[in-house]
Structure formats: C-alpha cells, structure tokens
Write a protein that holds these residues in place. Structure first.
Motif, PDB file in Angstrom:
ATOM      1  N   ALA A 161       0.856  -1.193   0.000  1.00  0.00           N
ATOM      2  CA  ALA A 161       0.000   0.000   0.000  1.00  0.00           C
ATOM      3  C   ALA A 161       0.887   1.236   0.000  1.00  0.00           C
ATOM      4  O   ALA A 161       1.600   1.494   0.982  1.00  0.00           O
ATOM      5  CB  ALA A 161      -0.919  -0.004   1.216  1.00  0.00           C
TER       6      ALA A 161
ATOM      7  N   TYR B  40      -7.116  -3.497  -0.509  1.00  0.00           N
ATOM      8  CA  TYR B  40      -6.453  -2.747   0.549  1.00  0.00           C
ATOM      9  C   TYR B  40      -6.504  -3.496   1.879  1.00  0.00           C
ATOM     10  O   TYR B  40      -5.520  -3.545   2.624  1.00  0.00           O
ATOM     11  CB  TYR B  40      -7.081  -1.362   0.741  1.00  0.00           C
ATOM     12  CG  TYR B  40      -6.491  -0.655   1.940  1.00  0.00           C
ATOM     13  CD1 TYR B  40      -5.203  -0.129   1.883  1.00  0.00           C
ATOM     14  CD2 TYR B  40      -7.181  -0.575   3.145  1.00  0.00           C
ATOM     15  CE1 TYR B  40      -4.621   0.464   2.990  1.00  0.00           C
ATOM     16  CE2 TYR B  40      -6.612   0.016   4.261  1.00  0.00           C
ATOM     17  CZ  TYR B  40      -5.334   0.535   4.185  1.00  0.00           C
ATOM     18  OH  TYR B  40      -4.759   1.119   5.282  1.00  0.00           O
TER      19      TYR B  40
ATOM     20  N   SER C 250      -1.045  -1.136  -4.416  1.00  0.00           N
ATOM     21  CA  SER C 250      -2.219  -0.268  -4.353  1.00  0.00           C
ATOM     22  C   SER C 250      -1.808   1.137  -3.921  1.00  0.00           C
ATOM     23  O   SER C 250      -1.106   1.290  -2.914  1.00  0.00           O
ATOM     24  CB  SER C 250      -3.242  -0.816  -3.359  1.00  0.00           C
ATOM     25  OG  SER C 250      -3.719  -2.082  -3.769  1.00  0.00           O
TER      26      SER C 250
ATOM     27  N   VAL D 261      -3.031   4.601  -2.430  1.00  0.00           N
ATOM     28  CA  VAL D 261      -4.099   5.255  -1.675  1.00  0.00           C
ATOM     29  C   VAL D 261      -3.746   6.734  -1.571  1.00  0.00           C
ATOM     30  O   VAL D 261      -2.643   7.085  -1.137  1.00  0.00           O
ATOM     31  CB  VAL D 261      -4.244   4.653  -0.274  1.00  0.00           C
ATOM     32  CG1 VAL D 261      -5.402   5.302   0.478  1.00  0.00           C
ATOM     33  CG2 VAL D 261      -4.434   3.136  -0.353  1.00  0.00           C
TER      34      VAL D 261
END
Length: 499
Positions: free
Chosen positions: A289, A381, A391, A393
């Motif tokens: 992430a 996530y 990912s 964010v």
C-alpha cells in the motif's frame, strides 16, 4: 519430463528410510512441472523424531561454549561455500529469481555469524558481596527440544532466523519446513552434520497440519518459532501456549509506504517497484500500500508505471526481474484480487494478467500489477494479497496518512519517504508499527537487532534473532551463593538481612 525426486525427512543426520503413508507434490513454479514427491510425517513419526532430539539434547546442552562455537564457525563457512547451490534450490521450488534467492541465503548467513558470538551473548552478570560474604550471579540455560515451523516464501532465511541461535544456546531442533519448497532447508540441515553437530541435535520433518499439530502438542517440545499468515500464526500461538510452550508466532502484514510531497519521487518510485514486486510480492515485508500525500499522486503513479514497463517476468534462472508465484492455486487467488479491485472501483493502471512471460506455458505467472484510487473498504487494501499487486491510496495530509496506517490491524513494517528530518522523526515515534524505514522501503533489521511487528503481525512478545532470540531460546537463572569462612559458626533463626 523427468521422474520426480523423492524428498524425505532428515533424522539424526540421515535420510528417513521408511515408507510414507501420505505424500505431496513439489513443483517448479516456472514450468508447472512436478519435480518432487514429498514424504509427509505422521503424528507417530513426529514423536519418534522428538524423542531422538530429546536424547541428543542432553549431551549437547552439556557441551562447552568453546566446542559449540567451533561447530558454528564451521557451519558458517560451509554455508558460505554452498550458498549458490542452496539459492538454486530455492529458485527451483519457490520461483524467485537467482539473485533474490542468493540474497535470502546471505541474510540467513548473517544470523549464523551473529550466533558465532554466543559466548559473549550468554555471558551472565556477577555481583560480589551483594550481602556480607554473599555473591549473586545470573546465567542463561537452554530449554530442551524446540520446533521451528517455516513458511514457503523464505525457505532458507526464515529457518536461519531461529536455528543457529537455538543450537548455539544448547537446544536441539526439529524443523518443519514448508511442504511447497523443502529442499533448501534440508540442504542446510545437512551442513550442520558436516560441521560436526552431534547427530540428533538438528532434524527435519516434512509435513502438513498433522505434523504441525503433533509438534504443537508434544510434551517434549519446549518452544515453537513460527512464521506464516496471521490466521495460522494465531492458531499456532493459541495451541502451543495451551500446551505449555513458549511461542513466538510472526504473522502477516499490510505494509504502507507514506510518501510526502517533499520526497524525491524518483527514489520513491524505485523503492515502490523494488519493494512491491521483489520475490513476486511474496514477502511479509513487501510494500503493498503506497500512501501518496497530495498533490504528488499523479506524478508518482506515472513514474511507477514507467518503471514497471521495464520489468521482465519469467523463469528465475533466465535473468528475469521477477519470477512466478509459488503454486497455481496461489496465482489464481492473487488474480482473483485483481478482479475484485476492478469490480470495487479501483483504477487498474497496469494489469499483470496481460503480461508476456519468459517461462513455461504452464508456469504460475502473474506480472506486476498497479492500482490507483484505492479505498479503505476495498479487499485489495484490507487483505494481505501476498502477490505482485501494489495499491496507491491518496490522502490529503501527513496526519491522514498516519491515521490510515495506525488504523490498520497489521503492524509489521512501514516506511516514510521525505527530505524533512522533522517529519521523519515524528513518524518513527508516532507510527504503530514494529519495523520502520526512513527512505528505506524494506526495513528488515540486521541480525544483531530483532525482527518482528506489532498488532496482528506478532503473537507473543518476543521477536526473531538478535538478543530477543537469545532470550527466547534460553531460561534465566539467578544464583545467590555464600561460602562460609571456617571461623564462622553458630545458629541464627532470624530472617536473612541485606547487611
């Protein structure tokens, strides 16, 4: 197609000669070919191995530190000499590229080097004349037979986090490697015998849940070291402690990399690709992430996308950048997360399902995959995917990014990328994660520090290797001693005083 090789247990330095009631297949992930047939241990066989280790332990525990150290130094030299062959075994069964596999063995070698200092590490304290003519001193003693249960993603390094220290401290070891890629661990175990370790001090049993449960419940196993997914780590901790064992169970992760607007975005993009897709994302320390503080997200995503386009996925023996996933089932599971990310509204920037792969047509390949505009409520996530899926964010501030990381149930590793020393210092104090990197994407501690996370990434309170590892594999004892002067005599029924 070649005939699969039989892979069996290593007991007291010898390959097991029995006939297994159950077996499982070992694959070459780059081709999909079955290369090995693995004997799976029954509960009774585990009991026999533990009994062998228990008998061997008694002599090893009484062996001097000087002789133990000689074995450790010899083992270290043998591992250094054979590290390329062991790396090749990792690539053949796990799939990671050869350079990555060699790096894994080298990190394990560092723990062996740390354990070579065991005379100093086990040195106790001494207080002379704590009371009149009374001396107090401390010592650390081995536990007995200990079990190490290791995962598929680091078949050499993770066992090496524990075994050299356990043996150096005077324990006997039963290792249960992953049934997906056991050969590297078996090869390392053979080196212990070559180094002069007495037969039975180091043993390998291959198996599945039956073998794990047998180790967790056996009364002569005194401690268990485990690394794996969080649900299984929780199970290992609960089961082992319920049976009176000391347990360190390292679980899963969802590692975040916070990138502030002042960061060097080229450095951050390199780090995101290296840490997100190395070992096909099958690392508990992988960055999965990336938290981008606006307004840099668009530029950072483009830089990452550009670098991903230069990666080559394929057979780890062919000079590729990223190898296959470990099994077909795991490859399909990771591809399912890509499907879910699309369905839940994330922006698919790079689709690894569409890559061309330099490997066998039946290999377990999935290329590097990048999602943008990922929300907290999406499964890509929330879950530990354990594959090459990164990912992004987007957040509006440092505080929002910190809150996002601290709200996550995992707390294994994290990183911040910034040129602001004050922000970095604030982050390392405020973030609720066990291992922190500052402009370092994979903050794996060196061997003389300890490895381990917080929250659902660790069950138990002892981390791997370093001094915490020494303490895990020993028990402390304090001795209060008085040798009376020949002229002393007489009775005194009063309570002893610190005088």
């Amino acid at each position: 197609m070649s005939t699969p090789t039989r892979i069996t247990h290593l007991i007291a330095g010898e390959a097991w000669s029995g006939t297994a009631e159950r077996t499982s297949e070992v694959f070459n992930p780059a081709t999909g070919e079955v290369t090995g047939v693995l004997d799976l241990a029954s509960t009774d066989l585990v009991g026999e191995v533990v009994a062998t280790a228990r008998q061997a332990w008694e002599g090893w525990a009484d062996t001097s530190l000087a002789k133990r150290t000689q074995v450790l130094f010899t083992f270290r030299e043998l591992l250094e000499r054979n590290k390329k062959e062991i790396a090749a075994l990792i690539t053949a069964e796990h799939g990671k590229v050869l350079d990555d596999a060699l790096g894994e063995v080298t990190r394990g070698l560092e723990v062996a080097e740390f354990a070579c200092g065991i005379p100093h590490l086990l040195r106790g304290g001494f207080s002379e004349n704590a009371s009149t003519n009374v001396d107090v001193y401390s010592m650390r003693q081995p536990l007995g037979v200990v079990a190490v249960i290791s995962p598929f993603n680091f078949p050499a390094m993770v066992p090496m986090w524990f075994i050299p220290i356990a043996i150096a401290c005077g324990n006997a070891v039963v290792l249960k490697p992953s049934e997906k890629d056991p050969s590297a661990a078996i090869a390392i175990a053979k080196l212990w015998s070559e180094a002069g370790l007495p037969a039975g001090v180091m043993n390998v049993v291959n198996g599945d849940k039956e073998a794990v449960d047998a180790l967790l419940t056996h009364p002569d196993i005194k401690a268990v070291s485990f690394v794996g997914s969080t649900p299984i780590a929780h199970y290992v901790y609960d089961t082992g402690t319920a049976h009176g064992k000391r347990v360190q169970a390292l679980g899963g992760a969802k590692n975040h990399m916070l990138v502030l607007p002042d960061a060097d975005l080229d450095l951050a993009a390199d780090a995101a690709v290296n840490s997100g897709f190395g070992s096909a994302g099958e690392r508990c320390m992988a960055i999965s992430a990336l938290v981008a503080v606006e307004p840099i997200a668009d530029e950072l995503v483009e830089k990452i996308k550009d670098r991903m386009g230069k990666l080559r996925t394929g057979d780890g023996t062919k000079g590729c950048d990223m190898g296959p996933l470990v099994t077909r089932a795991h490859r399909d599971k990771v591809a399912g997360y890509v499907d879910a990310g699309l369905e839940q509204g994330a922006t698919l920037v790079v689709d690894g399902r569409d890559d061309e792969f330099d490997g066998g047509a039946d290999g377990f390949f999935l290329g590097p995959t990048l999602f943008d505009n990922v929300g907290r409520d999406m499964t890509i996530y929330q879950d530990e995917i354990f594959g090459p899926v990164l990912s992004v964010v987007r957040v509006q501030s440092y505080d929002e990014g910190l809150e996002l990381i601290n709200a996550n149930p995992y707390g294994n590793g994290t990183a911040i990328f910034t040129n602001d020393g004050g922000a970095a210092r604030r982050f390392q104090r405020q973030v609720e994660v066990g291992m922190v990197g500052v402009n370092v994407p994979i903050p794996v501690p060196v061997s003389y520090y300890s490895f381990g996370g917080w929250k659902n990434s660790l069950f138990g309170d002892t981390h791997a290797h370093g001094m915490e590892g020494v303490h895990f594999f020993t028990r402390g004892k304090v001795v209060t001693s008085r040798w009376l002067d020949p002229s002393h005599g007489g009775l005194n029924l009063g309570f002893p005083q610190n005088t």
